[in-house]
Design a protein around this motif. Structure first.
Motif, PDB file in Angstrom:
ATOM      1  N   MET A   1      75.232  -5.312  48.602  1.00  0.00           N
ATOM      2  CA  MET A   1      75.992  -4.260  49.253  1.00  0.00           C
ATOM      3  C   MET A   1      76.298  -3.123  48.279  1.00  0.00           C
ATOM      4  N   CYS A   2      76.794  -3.460  47.107  1.00  0.00           N
ATOM      5  CA  CYS A   2      77.132  -2.442  46.106  1.00  0.00           C
ATOM      6  C   CYS A   2      75.891  -1.679  45.653  1.00  0.00           C
ATOM      7  N   SER A   3      74.795  -2.401  45.474  1.00  0.00           N
ATOM      8  CA  SER A   3      73.545  -1.756  45.039  1.00  0.00           C
ATOM      9  C   SER A   3      73.080  -0.713  46.045  1.00  0.00           C
ATOM     10  N   TRP A   4      73.153  -1.046  47.329  1.00  0.00           N
ATOM     11  CA  TRP A   4      72.717  -0.099  48.347  1.00  0.00           C
ATOM     12  C   TRP A   4      73.673   1.077  48.485  1.00  0.00           C
ATOM     13  N   ILE A   5      74.948   0.840  48.293  1.00  0.00           N
ATOM     14  CA  ILE A   5      75.899   1.959  48.307  1.00  0.00           C
ATOM     15  C   ILE A   5      75.513   2.939  47.205  1.00  0.00           C
ATOM     16  N   TYR A   6      75.201   2.412  46.027  1.00  0.00           N
ATOM     17  CA  TYR A   6      74.822   3.270  44.907  1.00  0.00           C
ATOM     18  C   TYR A   6      73.461   3.927  45.144  1.00  0.00           C
ATOM     19  N   GLU A   7      72.475   3.138  45.542  1.00  0.00           N
ATOM     20  CA  GLU A   7      71.114   3.658  45.738  1.00  0.00           C
ATOM     21  C   GLU A   7      71.068   4.765  46.785  1.00  0.00           C
ATOM     22  N   ASP A   8      71.859   4.610  47.834  1.00  0.00           N
ATOM     23  CA  ASP A   8      71.890   5.622  48.895  1.00  0.00           C
ATOM     24  C   ASP A   8      72.901   6.734  48.612  1.00  0.00           C
ATOM     25  N   ALA A   9      73.566   6.658  47.447  1.00  0.00           N
ATOM     26  CA  ALA A   9      74.556   7.657  47.029  1.00  0.00           C
ATOM     27  C   ALA A   9      75.576   7.925  48.131  1.00  0.00           C
ATOM     28  N   LEU A  10      76.127   6.828  48.671  1.00  0.00           N
ATOM     29  CA  LEU A  10      77.096   6.944  49.755  1.00  0.00           C
ATOM     30  C   LEU A  10      78.494   7.178  49.187  1.00  0.00           C
ATOM     31  N   PRO A  11      79.189   8.198  49.655  1.00  0.00           N
ATOM     32  CA  PRO A  11      80.526   8.480  49.130  1.00  0.00           C
ATOM     33  C   PRO A  11      81.516   7.367  49.501  1.00  0.00           C
ATOM     34  N   ILE A  12      82.402   7.067  48.555  1.00  0.00           N
ATOM     35  CA  ILE A  12      83.430   6.048  48.786  1.00  0.00           C
ATOM     36  C   ILE A  12      84.787   6.590  48.355  1.00  0.00           C
ATOM     37  N   THR A  13      85.821   6.110  49.008  1.00  0.00           N
ATOM     38  CA  THR A  13      87.182   6.528  48.672  1.00  0.00           C
ATOM     39  C   THR A  13      87.668   5.760  47.437  1.00  0.00           C
ATOM     40  N   ARG A  14      88.697   6.273  46.821  1.00  0.00           N
ATOM     41  CA  ARG A  14      89.282   5.586  45.665  1.00  0.00           C
ATOM     42  C   ARG A  14      89.812   4.211  46.062  1.00  0.00           C
ATOM     43  N   GLN A  15      90.393   4.123  47.241  1.00  0.00           N
ATOM     44  CA  GLN A  15      90.936   2.850  47.718  1.00  0.00           C
ATOM     45  C   GLN A  15      89.819   1.823  47.920  1.00  0.00           C
ATOM     46  N   TYR A  16      88.717   2.245  48.522  1.00  0.00           N
ATOM     47  CA  TYR A  16      87.590   1.332  48.738  1.00  0.00           C
ATOM     48  C   TYR A  16      86.984   0.930  47.390  1.00  0.00           C
ATOM     49  N   HIS A  17      86.866   1.883  46.495  1.00  0.00           N
ATOM     50  CA  HIS A  17      86.342   1.587  45.151  1.00  0.00           C
ATOM     51  C   HIS A  17      87.226   0.557  44.459  1.00  0.00           C
ATOM     52  N   ALA A  18      88.526   0.727  44.555  1.00  0.00           N
ATOM     53  CA  ALA A  18      89.458  -0.224  43.932  1.00  0.00           C
ATOM     54  C   ALA A  18      89.273  -1.622  44.528  1.00  0.00           C
ATOM     55  N   SER A  19      89.031  -1.699  45.825  1.00  0.00           N
ATOM     56  CA  SER A  19      88.786  -2.995  46.467  1.00  0.00           C
ATOM     57  C   SER A  19      87.491  -3.622  45.964  1.00  0.00           C
ATOM     58  N   LEU A  20      86.467  -2.806  45.783  1.00  0.00           N
ATOM     59  CA  LEU A  20      85.199  -3.306  45.241  1.00  0.00           C
ATOM     60  C   LEU A  20      85.378  -3.815  43.815  1.00  0.00           C
ATOM     61  N   VAL A  21      86.101  -3.065  43.001  1.00  0.00           N
ATOM     62  CA  VAL A  21      86.334  -3.469  41.611  1.00  0.00           C
ATOM     63  C   VAL A  21      87.117  -4.779  41.563  1.00  0.00           C
ATOM     64  N   ALA A  22      88.134  -4.902  42.411  1.00  0.00           N
ATOM     65  CA  ALA A  22      88.930  -6.136  42.450  1.00  0.00           C
ATOM     66  C   ALA A  22      88.056  -7.325  42.850  1.00  0.00           C
ATOM     67  N   MET A  23      87.182  -7.123  43.816  1.00  0.00           N
ATOM     68  CA  MET A  23      86.290  -8.199  44.248  1.00  0.00           C
ATOM     69  C   MET A  23      85.311  -8.553  43.133  1.00  0.00           C
ATOM     70  N   ALA A  24      84.783  -7.559  42.453  1.00  0.00           N
ATOM     71  CA  ALA A  24      83.858  -7.809  41.335  1.00  0.00           C
ATOM     72  C   ALA A  24      84.557  -8.583  40.230  1.00  0.00           C
ATOM     73  N   ASP A  25      85.808  -8.251  39.956  1.00  0.00           N
ATOM     74  CA  ASP A  25      86.580  -8.983  38.941  1.00  0.00           C
ATOM     75  C   ASP A  25      86.775 -10.433  39.371  1.00  0.00           C
ATOM     76  N   GLU A  26      87.134 -10.625  40.626  1.00  0.00           N
ATOM     77  CA  GLU A  26      87.375 -11.971  41.142  1.00  0.00           C
ATOM     78  C   GLU A  26      86.101 -12.821  41.116  1.00  0.00           C
ATOM     79  N   MET A  27      84.978 -12.192  41.404  1.00  0.00           N
ATOM     80  CA  MET A  27      83.711 -12.919  41.455  1.00  0.00           C
ATOM     81  C   MET A  27      82.997 -12.941  40.097  1.00  0.00           C
ATOM     82  N   ASP A  28      83.598 -12.286  39.112  1.00  0.00           N
ATOM     83  CA  ASP A  28      83.021 -12.184  37.772  1.00  0.00           C
ATOM     84  C   ASP A  28      81.617 -11.567  37.820  1.00  0.00           C
ATOM     85  N   THR A  29      81.510 -10.467  38.572  1.00  0.00           N
ATOM     86  CA  THR A  29      80.251  -9.728  38.679  1.00  0.00           C
ATOM     87  C   THR A  29      80.490  -8.242  38.398  1.00  0.00           C
TER      88      THR A  29
END
Length: 84
Positions: free
Chosen positions: A43-71
């Motif tokens: 999911m994250c790879s495609w968001i980046y590859e397609d250069a899809l804009p994301i909000t700061r709040q959504y980005h923070a949620s992605l970062v938190a999930m990446a931290d939790e999953m150690d990815t």
């Protein structure tokens, strides 16, 4: 009560900027087979590859999930897509 990684990745997918039905289907397929980390990374790879804009709040949620999953690599460079 904490949601499972599967449920949290599914929720992030629901609110993602992804529009490709093929990608969304792939991520859901991975989730259904217990591949939460791979689904999240896809999911994250495609968001980046397609250069899809994301909000700061959504980005923070992605970062938190990446931290939790150690990815941490999953969210690398996604900050380039932030919108105000």
């Amino acid at each position: 009560m904490s949601l499972s990684s599967r449920a949290r990745v599914a929720a992030l997918l629901e609110y993602s900027p992804l529009t490709s039905e093929a990608v969304i289907t792939d991520v859901r397929h991975l989730l259904s087979h217990g591949e939460e980390a791979l689904a999240f990374d896809t999911m994250c790879s495609w968001i980046y590859e397609d250069a899809l804009p994301i909000t700061r709040q959504y980005h923070a949620s992605l970062v938190a999930m990446a931290d939790e999953m150690d990815t941490p690599r999953s969210v690398q460079r996604l900050d380039e897509l932030l919108i105000d």
